[in-house]
Each structure stands twice: as C-alpha cells, then as structure tokens.
Design a protein around this motif. Structure first.
Motif, PDB file in Angstrom:
ATOM      1  N   ARG A   1       0.835  -1.213   0.000  1.00 12.74           N
ATOM      2  CA  ARG A   1       0.000   0.000   0.000  1.00 12.74           C
ATOM      3  C   ARG A   1       0.864   1.254   0.000  1.00 12.74           C
ATOM      4  N   ASP A   2       2.022   1.169   0.663  1.00 12.89           N
ATOM      5  CA  ASP A   2       2.916   2.326   0.724  1.00 12.89           C
ATOM      6  C   ASP A   2       3.742   2.492  -0.548  1.00 12.89           C
ATOM      7  N   GLY A   3       3.654   1.528  -1.441  1.00 12.33           N
ATOM      8  CA  GLY A   3       4.453   1.593  -2.660  1.00 12.33           C
ATOM      9  C   GLY A   3       5.905   1.220  -2.452  1.00 12.33           C
ATOM     10  N   SER A   4       6.202   0.515  -1.355  1.00  7.63           N
ATOM     11  CA  SER A   4       7.585   0.122  -1.049  1.00  7.63           C
ATOM     12  C   SER A   4       7.916  -1.195  -1.742  1.00  7.63           C
ATOM     13  N   PRO A   5       9.078  -1.293  -2.373  1.00  8.38           N
ATOM     14  CA  PRO A   5       9.461  -2.573  -2.981  1.00  8.38           C
ATOM     15  C   PRO A   5       9.666  -3.641  -1.913  1.00  8.38           C
ATOM     16  N   ILE A   6       9.266  -4.865  -2.231  1.00  4.34           N
ATOM     17  CA  ILE A   6       9.377  -6.002  -1.319  1.00  4.34           C
ATOM     18  C   ILE A   6      10.319  -7.029  -1.934  1.00  4.34           C
ATOM     19  N   ILE A   7      11.286  -7.487  -1.143  1.00  2.00           N
ATOM     20  CA  ILE A   7      12.220  -8.528  -1.563  1.00  2.00           C
ATOM     21  C   ILE A   7      12.096  -9.684  -0.580  1.00  2.00           C
ATOM     22  N   THR A   8      11.937 -10.904  -1.080  1.00  2.00           N
ATOM     23  CA  THR A   8      11.887 -12.071  -0.204  1.00  2.00           C
ATOM     24  C   THR A   8      13.045 -13.012  -0.514  1.00  2.00           C
ATOM     25  N   ILE A   9      13.656 -13.530   0.546  1.00  2.00           N
ATOM     26  CA  ILE A   9      14.709 -14.541   0.427  1.00  2.00           C
ATOM     27  C   ILE A   9      14.304 -15.692   1.338  1.00  2.00           C
ATOM     28  N   ASN A  10      14.097 -16.864   0.739  1.00  3.82           N
ATOM     29  CA  ASN A  10      13.630 -17.997   1.539  1.00  3.82           C
ATOM     30  C   ASN A  10      13.922 -19.300   0.814  1.00  3.82           C
ATOM     31  N   ARG A  11      14.180 -20.327   1.613  1.00  5.29           N
ATOM     32  CA  ARG A  11      14.374 -21.665   1.077  1.00  5.29           C
ATOM     33  C   ARG A  11      13.001 -22.307   0.897  1.00  5.29           C
ATOM     34  N   GLY A  12      12.610 -22.622  -0.328  1.00  2.14           N
ATOM     35  CA  GLY A  12      11.306 -23.202  -0.572  1.00  2.14           C
ATOM     36  C   GLY A  12      10.287 -22.154  -0.972  1.00  2.14           C
ATOM     37  N   VAL A  13       9.043 -22.580  -1.044  1.00  3.33           N
ATOM     38  CA  VAL A  13       7.952 -21.723  -1.508  1.00  3.33           C
ATOM     39  C   VAL A  13       7.669 -20.628  -0.477  1.00  3.33           C
ATOM     40  N   THR A  14       7.442 -19.420  -0.973  1.00  2.00           N
ATOM     41  CA  THR A  14       7.122 -18.281  -0.111  1.00  2.00           C
ATOM     42  C   THR A  14       5.743 -17.754  -0.454  1.00  2.00           C
ATOM     43  N   GLY A  15       4.863 -17.674   0.551  1.00  2.00           N
ATOM     44  CA  GLY A  15       3.545 -17.117   0.326  1.00  2.00           C
ATOM     45  C   GLY A  15       3.636 -15.627   0.035  1.00  2.00           C
ATOM     46  N   GLY A  16       2.643 -15.109  -0.682  1.00  2.00           N
ATOM     47  CA  GLY A  16       2.636 -13.683  -0.988  1.00  2.00           C
ATOM     48  C   GLY A  16       3.663 -13.273  -2.008  1.00  2.00           C
ATOM     49  N   ALA A  17       4.223 -14.254  -2.759  1.00  2.00           N
ATOM     50  CA  ALA A  17       5.278 -13.933  -3.718  1.00  2.00           C
ATOM     51  C   ALA A  17       4.802 -12.957  -4.783  1.00  2.00           C
ATOM     52  N   SER A  18       3.517 -12.991  -5.100  1.00  2.00           N
ATOM     53  CA  SER A  18       2.995 -12.087  -6.128  1.00  2.00           C
ATOM     54  C   SER A  18       3.070 -10.634  -5.703  1.00  2.00           C
ATOM     55  N   ARG A  19       3.208 -10.378  -4.401  1.00  2.00           N
ATOM     56  CA  ARG A  19       3.302  -9.016  -3.899  1.00  2.00           C
ATOM     57  C   ARG A  19       4.729  -8.467  -3.993  1.00  2.00           C
ATOM     58  N   ALA A  20       5.705  -9.356  -4.205  1.00  3.05           N
ATOM     59  CA  ALA A  20       7.108  -8.966  -4.126  1.00  3.05           C
ATOM     60  C   ALA A  20       7.651  -8.471  -5.460  1.00  3.05           C
ATOM     61  N   ALA A  21       8.568  -7.517  -5.370  1.00  5.71           N
ATOM     62  CA  ALA A  21       9.271  -7.047  -6.561  1.00  5.71           C
ATOM     63  C   ALA A  21      10.345  -8.043  -6.976  1.00  5.71           C
ATOM     64  N   LEU A  22      10.875  -8.797  -5.982  1.00  6.42           N
ATOM     65  CA  LEU A  22      11.928  -9.765  -6.260  1.00  6.42           C
ATOM     66  C   LEU A  22      11.815 -10.917  -5.271  1.00  6.42           C
ATOM     67  N   VAL A  23      11.815 -12.147  -5.800  1.00  7.74           N
ATOM     68  CA  VAL A  23      11.772 -13.360  -4.977  1.00  7.74           C
ATOM     69  C   VAL A  23      13.059 -14.136  -5.228  1.00  7.74           C
TER      70      VAL A  23
END
Length: 277
Positions: A238-260
């Motif tokens: 909502r704030d327009g902040s880029p989201i980066i996720t780093i995780n071993r295996g499937v990560t929920g909410g990946a569609s919200r992230a700018a980079l997985v």
C-alpha cells in the motif's frame, strides 16, 4: 548450501540502495544457529501446540513443559549467527529502520538489535494465565528441575527432536510434575503466541509502523504462511515500497514482491551485505 544468483543479488542491492528499509524475519534466519525451521525442505511434519489445546488440556501442558525443559537447554545453547550480526550492523549504520521477527529464540536481541518487535513473543519469558504474573524462563526451568530430578538426567538422545518453538518431543512422561505459578498456583504459559492465537494488537501496530516508515521491506527466511506476515507485506505494498523475499522453498505472498530469491538466507544475505557495505 546453494550459491545465490549474483544477478538476483545485484537487483536486490539496487532495490535497497539509497533506501532505509525494514526487515521481517522467520525461522530460516536461525537455522545456522542450530534451530530447525517449520516448513523448509526436509523439515519433519509436526503438529505444533495450539493455544486452545494448551489451555484446555492438562496432558498437553504436561507434554509441553517436559519437552520445554529439554528443548530449553538446546535452545539456550544457540547463539546469533552471521545473519543476525549483519542485520544488527545495518541497524547501527542507519539503513535498517527495524526488524519484525516471527521467531521466539531471542537471537536478534542477543546480536544487539534494538528496534525489534518480537511478533510471537519470547521463550525467555513465562506468564501466569490466572494472575498475569511474569517470570523469567530460568526460574521456571529451576522449578521443573527441583520437582522432576529424573528429567535432568535425560540428554538430547532421549528426545525425538528439537522443535522451532523451543520444545522437544519426549516419549515418556510418567511422573512429570507441571510447574505452577508461585504467586497464585495458576497455569503457567510461555510468553509466546501459539498457533491458534493472535498477535497482540499493540505489538502488531509497532511492527506495522516500522514497515510503514520504511522505504522498502526485506523478508528473510519466512514462508509467509502466517497471516501476520502477509498483513505486513500488504502494508508495504500500500505504501508503494518494494518487497524482496529470500527464503528456502515456496514463499507465500510472492505475487506481492518485486523480487523473490529462492535459497538459504545466510549466503544470500552475506552477498547482499557485500554489495550494500
């Protein structure tokens, strides 16, 4: 341990460079400290203790506290790893606004992180469900040892395994005496949010404030299957902040992230640290 893709780390560094960011951490940050995760590849299937189960069943409380005595010794030996130390350093440098963690192991605090919200509480604290008196976990561990001297003779080989929430599975519980509140004799519970319970409103608000004030959100070692984490992602989006996720295996909410980035946290975070300084 898989080698992170340098191109992905370059892109992550580009997204974070020049921004003050927030971090959300899960169990994958603490695996290098010897604490297992819940859902990563190879993690055993288990049925964790739930809040309603703990409150309703004396047998469940007996099994939890017996396992917590053994698991607490193993958990107490865990120390912050390089990822905890790097994040604490980023906070001191001013580029990291704060950490919201789903972990209850206290390792971020041990590493020196100050702007920290422990969403699910901490294993080093115990509370009475009847009179709300708080205790240090060590005091309750000492009570268990006094009333169950036979349990102190057991070692790690006598437990099935250590669980991420600090308890171990103990096959035999005959004669175990459950600790009680020394003030009112009431039911004691670790000061953590069990499955089936909700994060206190004020605590979540502090975590959401960190994410809201940040310019980006970095998610480390969380499968994001718990609603609290998804709500923080939604705040960043909502704030327009880029989201980066780093995780071993499937990560929920990946569609919200700018980079997985899929992989272990430690090598990826080390590579990101080299790029950000």
């Amino acid at each position: 341990m898989p080698t992170p893709d340098p191109a992905e780390l370059d892109r992550a560094a580009d997204l974070l460079r020049g921004r003050r960011f927030a971090v959300l951490t899960g169990a994958g940050v603490s695996t290098d400290s010897g604490i297992p995760d819940y859902r990563g590849p190879g993690a055993p299937v288990r049925k964790p203790m739930t809040g309603p189960q703990f409150r309703a069943s004396a047998e469940s409380r007996r099994r939890y506290w017996a396992g917590a005595f053994l698991g607490g010794r193993l958990m107490g030996a865990a120390r912050p790893n390089a990822s905890h130390d790097l994040l604490a350093g980023w906070e001191r440098s001013g580029i990291l606004l704060g950490i919201a963690t789903q972990n209850v192991d206290g390792l971020h605090r041990q590493a020196g992180t100050r702007k920290l919200v422990e969403l699910h509480g901490g294993l080093d604290r115990v509370v009475c469900l009847d009179c709300e008196q708080g205790f240090a976990r060590q005091a309750i561990t000492d009570q268990i040892a006094r009333e169950n001297p036979w349990l102190a003779q057991l070692g790690p080989e006598d437990s099935d395994r250590l669980n991420p929430d600090g308890d171990a599975e103990v096959p035999e519980l005959d004669g175990f005496v459950v600790p009680v509140c020394t003030v009112c004799g009431g039911v004691l519970k670790p000061d953590v949010v069990f499955f089936g319970e909700t994060v206190p409103t004020a605590r979540f608000a502090r975590a959401r404030s960190i994410v809201h004030r940040a310019d980006a959100l970095l998610v480390l070692g969380s499968s994001l299957t718990v609603n609290t984490g998804i709500r923080l992602l939604d705040q960043a989006r909502r704030d327009g902040s880029p989201i980066i996720t780093i995780n071993r295996g499937v990560t929920g909410g990946a569609s919200r992230a700018a980079l997985v980035i899929e992989g272990s946290v430690a090598p990826a975070l080390a590579g990101l640290g080299e790029r950000l300084g």
